[in-house]
Design an enzyme around this catalytic site. Structure first.
Site, PDB file in Angstrom:
ATOM      1  CG  ASP A  23      79.982  35.339  32.982  1.00  0.00           C
ATOM      2  OD1 ASP A  23      79.122  34.445  33.041  1.00  0.00           O
ATOM      3  OD2 ASP A  23      81.134  35.155  32.566  1.00  0.00           O
ATOM      4  CD  GLU A  24      77.671  40.589  29.385  1.00  0.00           C
ATOM      5  OE1 GLU A  24      78.407  40.622  28.395  1.00  0.00           O
ATOM      6  OE2 GLU A  24      76.806  39.696  29.573  1.00  0.00           O
ATOM      7  CE  LYS A  28      68.747  43.577  40.277  1.00  0.00           C
ATOM      8  NZ  LYS A  28      69.550  44.381  41.209  1.00  0.00           N
ATOM      9  CG  HIS A  51      70.905  34.070  31.789  1.00  0.00           C
ATOM     10  ND1 HIS A  51      69.995  34.472  30.843  1.00  0.00           N
ATOM     11  CD2 HIS A  51      72.118  34.199  31.197  1.00  0.00           C
ATOM     12  CE1 HIS A  51      70.623  34.820  29.730  1.00  0.00           C
ATOM     13  NE2 HIS A  51      71.906  34.648  29.930  1.00  0.00           N
ATOM     14  N   GLY A 313      81.753  27.113  37.199  1.00  0.00           N
ATOM     15  CA  GLY A 313      82.334  27.373  38.511  1.00  0.00           C
ATOM     16  C   GLY A 313      83.747  27.916  38.431  1.00  0.00           C
TER      17      GLY A 313
END
Length: 435
Positions: A23-24, A28, A51, A313
């Site tokens: 989750d870095e 993007k 992603h 979630g």
């Protein structure tokens, strides 16, 4: 002659790895870099990793298809190291096409990639249900682990098997004979209908066939033709099954070494290794987390950063940046440069802390222990830095950023001995600063 033998081939590939617990913000960066590379390859993991890409006012989450699919000139490859849920894949292809992006001729799937079957998901949930409290791994329940188990037990069903109905039927019946005994005798649950799965999966061959190829052969031919490749990892180094915080890890190798085995691209073709890290730390599910904050600060990081898992979630646990863990990831993956994401989440903090070492049994340590029995006992040692209390979203260069934000980035570079070349100061494509 000696010089020719020992010369290094021109590097054609770049590896992109997460350096924390996943989750870095890799999506993007891949989306941004995809127009700089001819091909983007996903090399491990499955639909357990999401992603997130923001563009043209849209926010899109992909789990299997590489993030470069939204660049119309980019070819995307799902490598042999990925485990594929055909249902999830077809849903994702449909989602991309509905957004106006043509997938045919731009998406290639390895014939050697393993499949996630319905019984993998069932066993994933049953296995997790037998664990108690803090011993739960925190699996997404997507069948990733059981699929990899079958792969290494040499019982797996691969994409190429999906294209041969006779082979598929034989392997499904053989696998389910064993799986149903486990489900009924050990877990005391209702057996899975073999024929129903055969009927369901027989229909996937026509849908998936146009995308299937020998991607190892394809990629190496493209390298010889002078094409450039971006190898995109899922999750993060600290979740690597060999190098992560075992047993609270994923079932594959997100570290840079996994890029080669999961794609068929040899190490001598790799030049840069870009490590992606948040300006703070998050983790989903159970497992040790030395800098976790169970207070208002941790709550604020999660709220401002919208820290909820893209796949499940689930609320992410939040804490300050951990340089001990980050230094370990940089070393294990051979990171040559860093991309710093979500710096904007820290915009409203007067004081920002960074963990520079641990205390263990009264002694200061600087190395990251991956074993639970040690990592669970460490206490973080923090260095405090001044916050900037301002947005950097409009900055177009590093010099235009707030001086305290610059100082934060410079501090990380000095501590890690790796340059920070990409800084995300907001979720949008244009909210990016290069250093």
């Amino acid at each position: 002659m000696e010089e020719k033998i020992f010369s290094r081939p021109a590097a054609s590939a770049t590896v992109l790895v997460g350096t924390q617990f996943g989750d870095e913000g890799k999506g993007k960066l891949v989306d941004y870099l995809s127009d700089k590379y001819d091909i983007v390859v996903r090399y491990q993991g499955g639909a357990n990793a999401g992603h997130t890409i923001c563009f043209d006012g849209k926010t899109v989450v992909l789990h299997l298809i590489p993030s470069g699919i939204f660049n119309k000139d980019c070819i995307c490859v799902i490598g042999n190291g990925v485990v594929i849920d055909p249902n999830a894949l077809m849903d994702e292809i449909k989602k991309v096409e509905e957004l106006g992006y043509d997938v045919k001729g731009r998406l290639y799937i390895s014939h050697n990639a393993h499949l996630i079957m319905p019984y993998h998901k069932r066993l994933d949930s049953l296995s997790e249900s037998c664990l108690s409290g803090d011993n739960k791994i925190g699996t997404t329940g997507r069948g990733i682990g059981p699929s990899y188990e079958d792969k290494f037990a040499r019982k797996g069903i691969r994409v190429v098997d999906l294209l041969d109905r006779d082979v598929l039927k034989e392997k499904l019946r053989e696998n389910l004979a064993a799986k149903n005994k486990l489900i009924s005798k050990v877990y005391e649950q209702e057996e899975i209908d073999v024929e129903a799965i055969i009927r369901e999966y027989e229909e996937f061959d026509k849908a998936i066939d146009p995308y299937v190829t020998n991607t190892q052969l394809f990629l190496n031919r493209q390298i010889k033709a002078g094409k450039t490749i971006l190898l995109e990892g899922a999750q993060g180094c600290l979740l690597d099954v060999d190098h992560g915080t075992y047993p609270f890890v994923t079932s594959s190798n997100p570290t840079s070494g996994g890029a080669c085995t999961g794609s068929g691209v040899a190490p001598n073709h790799v030049g840069k290794i870009i490590g992606v890290c948040k300006a703070y730390t998050t983790r989903v599910g159970n497992g040790d987390f030395p800098t976790e904050l169970d207070d208002e600060t941790g709550e604020a990081l999660g709220r401002i950063g919208c820290e909820f898992g893209a796949t499940t979630g689930r609320k992410r646990r939040c804490g300050w940046l951990d340089l001990v863990a980050l230094r370990y990831s940089v070393t294990v993956s051979g990171v040559t440069e860093l991309a710093l994401t979500k710096l904007d989440v820290l915009d409203t903090f007067e004081e920002i802390k960074v963990c520079t070492s641990y205390m263990l049994d009264g002694k200061e340590i600087f190395d990251f222990p991956t074993e639970h029995q040690t990592l669970s006992r460490v206490q973080p040692v923090y260095k405090s830095l001044k916050g900037w209390m301002a947005s950097n979203a409009k900055a177009k260069s590093f010099a235009e950023m707030h001086p305290n934000a610059q100082a934060y980035v410079n501090f990380l570079e000095e501590a890690l001995e790796v340059p920070v070349t990409f800084i995300s100061v907001g979720p949008g494509r244009d909210e990016t600063v290069f250093k």
